[in-house]
Design a protein around this motif. Sequence first.
Motif, PDB file in Angstrom:
ATOM      1  N   ARG A  49       3.857 -21.314  61.783  1.00 24.27           N
ATOM      2  CA  ARG A  49       4.227 -23.118  61.199  1.00 24.27           C
ATOM      3  C   ARG A  49       6.257 -22.710  60.839  1.00 24.27           C
ATOM      4  O   ARG A  49       6.243 -22.518  59.610  1.00 24.27           O
ATOM      5  CB  ARG A  49       4.028 -23.908  60.418  1.00 24.27           C
ATOM      6  CG  ARG A  49       1.964 -23.800  60.362  1.00 24.27           C
ATOM      7  CD  ARG A  49       1.847 -24.755  59.781  1.00 24.27           C
ATOM      8  NE  ARG A  49       0.201 -25.011  59.878  1.00 24.27           N
ATOM      9  CZ  ARG A  49      -0.937 -25.969  59.459  1.00 24.27           C
ATOM     10  NH1 ARG A  49      -0.259 -26.853  58.533  1.00 24.27           N
ATOM     11  NH2 ARG A  49      -1.999 -26.391  60.027  1.00 24.27           N
ATOM     12  N   LEU A  53       7.014 -28.313  59.303  1.00 26.69           N
ATOM     13  CA  LEU A  53       5.786 -29.258  59.416  1.00 26.69           C
ATOM     14  C   LEU A  53       5.214 -28.174  58.376  1.00 26.69           C
ATOM     15  O   LEU A  53       3.687 -28.900  57.839  1.00 26.69           O
ATOM     16  CB  LEU A  53       5.124 -27.934  60.605  1.00 26.69           C
ATOM     17  CG  LEU A  53       5.376 -28.527  62.516  1.00 26.69           C
ATOM     18  CD1 LEU A  53       4.930 -26.646  62.622  1.00 26.69           C
ATOM     19  CD2 LEU A  53       5.127 -29.542  61.974  1.00 26.69           C
ATOM     20  N   ALA A  56       3.985 -31.558  57.108  1.00 24.93           N
ATOM     21  CA  ALA A  56       3.577 -32.460  58.360  1.00 24.93           C
ATOM     22  C   ALA A  56       2.089 -33.184  59.497  1.00 24.93           C
ATOM     23  O   ALA A  56       1.845 -31.769  58.226  1.00 24.93           O
ATOM     24  CB  ALA A  56       4.296 -32.318  59.692  1.00 24.93           C
ATOM     25  N   LYS A  58       1.455 -33.783  62.342  1.00 28.57           N
ATOM     26  CA  LYS A  58       1.304 -33.434  63.739  1.00 28.57           C
ATOM     27  C   LYS A  58       2.402 -32.587  64.009  1.00 28.57           C
ATOM     28  O   LYS A  58       3.618 -32.383  63.835  1.00 28.57           O
ATOM     29  CB  LYS A  58       0.946 -35.124  65.012  1.00 28.57           C
ATOM     30  CG  LYS A  58      -0.134 -35.823  64.252  1.00 28.57           C
ATOM     31  CD  LYS A  58      -0.068 -36.729  65.282  1.00 28.57           C
ATOM     32  CE  LYS A  58      -1.045 -37.700  64.854  1.00 28.57           C
ATOM     33  NZ  LYS A  58      -2.705 -37.153  65.139  1.00 28.57           N
ATOM     34  N   GLY A  59       1.771 -31.645  65.235  1.00 31.87           N
ATOM     35  CA  GLY A  59       2.790 -30.586  65.768  1.00 31.87           C
ATOM     36  C   GLY A  59       2.383 -30.478  67.160  1.00 31.87           C
ATOM     37  O   GLY A  59       1.652 -31.603  68.014  1.00 31.87           O
ATOM     38  N   LEU A  60       3.542 -29.284  67.524  1.00 36.83           N
ATOM     39  CA  LEU A  60       3.069 -29.594  69.148  1.00 36.83           C
ATOM     40  C   LEU A  60       2.700 -27.690  69.262  1.00 36.83           C
ATOM     41  O   LEU A  60       3.352 -26.878  68.421  1.00 36.83           O
ATOM     42  CB  LEU A  60       4.446 -29.355  69.663  1.00 36.83           C
ATOM     43  CG  LEU A  60       4.879 -29.395  71.344  1.00 36.83           C
ATOM     44  CD1 LEU A  60       3.778 -30.969  71.479  1.00 36.83           C
ATOM     45  CD2 LEU A  60       5.757 -29.421  72.143  1.00 36.83           C
ATOM     46  N   ASP A  96      -0.038 -31.974  72.401  1.00 36.02           N
ATOM     47  CA  ASP A  96       0.575 -32.115  71.200  1.00 36.02           C
ATOM     48  C   ASP A  96      -1.036 -32.069  70.203  1.00 36.02           C
ATOM     49  O   ASP A  96      -2.217 -32.279  70.372  1.00 36.02           O
ATOM     50  CB  ASP A  96       0.717 -33.528  70.969  1.00 36.02           C
ATOM     51  CG  ASP A  96       1.835 -34.744  72.087  1.00 36.02           C
ATOM     52  OD1 ASP A  96       2.641 -33.288  70.721  1.00 36.02           O
ATOM     53  OD2 ASP A  96       1.782 -35.089  72.897  1.00 36.02           O
ATOM     54  N   THR A 145       7.945 -27.765  65.317  1.00 33.62           N
ATOM     55  CA  THR A 145       8.027 -29.694  65.966  1.00 33.62           C
ATOM     56  C   THR A 145       8.259 -30.484  66.363  1.00 33.62           C
ATOM     57  O   THR A 145       7.013 -31.874  66.554  1.00 33.62           O
ATOM     58  CB  THR A 145       9.701 -29.766  64.261  1.00 33.62           C
ATOM     59  OG1 THR A 145      10.414 -29.092  65.727  1.00 33.62           O
ATOM     60  CG2 THR A 145       9.228 -28.954  63.424  1.00 33.62           C
ATOM     61  N   GLY A 146       8.050 -29.815  67.681  1.00 32.85           N
ATOM     62  CA  GLY A 146       8.189 -31.278  68.420  1.00 32.85           C
ATOM     63  C   GLY A 146       8.557 -30.770  70.377  1.00 32.85           C
ATOM     64  O   GLY A 146       9.606 -28.871  70.135  1.00 32.85           O
ATOM     65  N   GLU A 147       9.369 -31.148  71.144  1.00 35.50           N
ATOM     66  CA  GLU A 147       9.337 -30.442  72.505  1.00 35.50           C
ATOM     67  C   GLU A 147      10.676 -29.690  72.134  1.00 35.50           C
ATOM     68  O   GLU A 147      11.284 -29.276  73.147  1.00 35.50           O
ATOM     69  CB  GLU A 147       9.875 -31.988  73.726  1.00 35.50           C
ATOM     70  CG  GLU A 147       8.197 -32.394  73.588  1.00 35.50           C
ATOM     71  CD  GLU A 147       7.841 -33.307  75.368  1.00 35.50           C
ATOM     72  OE1 GLU A 147       9.281 -32.696  75.947  1.00 35.50           O
ATOM     73  OE2 GLU A 147       7.884 -33.682  75.281  1.00 35.50           O
ATOM     74  N   GLN A 148      11.775 -30.992  71.836  1.00 36.39           N
ATOM     75  CA  GLN A 148      12.974 -30.600  71.229  1.00 36.39           C
ATOM     76  C   GLN A 148      12.891 -29.078  70.561  1.00 36.39           C
ATOM     77  O   GLN A 148      13.705 -27.844  71.012  1.00 36.39           O
ATOM     78  CB  GLN A 148      14.097 -30.556  70.032  1.00 36.39           C
ATOM     79  CG  GLN A 148      15.326 -30.269  70.479  1.00 36.39           C
ATOM     80  CD  GLN A 148      16.107 -30.503  71.559  1.00 36.39           C
ATOM     81  OE1 GLN A 148      15.879 -31.320  72.514  1.00 36.39           O
ATOM     82  NE2 GLN A 148      16.802 -29.666  71.049  1.00 36.39           N
TER      83      GLN A 148
END
Length: 291
Positions: A49, A53, A56, A58-60, A96, A145-148
């Motif tokens: 992570r 994260l 956090a 949620k994550g990817l 996700d 963290t996400g798509e980016q």
Amino acid sequence: MSAEIDLLARQHAPQVLAEALRLARSKAVEVLSERLVNAIIAEALKPYRPPQLESADKGLCVYAITRECEIKLPALRTAVSPRLIAHDGVGAVVADVDLAQFTNLEADPVEDSALATLAREHDAVVRAVFEHEPVLPLRFGTVVTGEQAALDLLRERREEALTWLDRVAGHCEWGVRVESPVPPETSSEGLSGTEYLRHRQSALSRDQDQAKAAQSMHDKLQRQATDAACREQRPHTLLDAAYLVPQDNETSFRDSVTRLSEPLERLGATVHTTGPWPPYSFTRIELAVQQ
């Protein structure tokens, strides 16, 4: 009689002391190795992570890197349906996830445990890609963290990923493990010093023959593979290796394993073969997201 006992004691004491020291060292290595293995497994199961994260919810989850393509991916119980995020010819297979499911996982799971379920789903996603495209499996529990962040990963590592995808294309992984039986405790009761030493020499000779046969097996198998990776051996393990085998050479490779197993089995060793697998042991690309 007392004098004879004293004489025998003087004759055999050095041998007994040397043997006791050898057994003590062997036992110490075995106990320490078991503790180290457990620590390594626990560390390996910690999901990756990035700092953002840690707090956090949620994550990817990133399962694997592959080429940009259209592919059918399996439905999951522990995450939404996985999908492919692509950039300039490479893609990351992601889903996700709720990060809470990656905490407090037991290192030695039972069949229906949370860890076993997550691991099976991770493997199912990787295998779905592996059936159609070359794949670089990522460490279990890799979360960003996400798509980016996933796109940044692809952008930064594109050339490296394409190089490795070309290398593993048309290959699969096979594992071979050779184990020697745990030797029974040798008792000197009723044996003369000469008989005891002869017995120990016979056991030592067998161990040496097993080690030579295992090394010979590895030397010959790796010549049939594009790459090979030896794992750190545990006590009584003579060989624990993974081989990156061209798929059009699998039959010949399996036949070689069978043939090379015969002398080891005659010496009392056991040979375990696993595969074919996606190239889990041959993904050497650094995929940590720099943020």
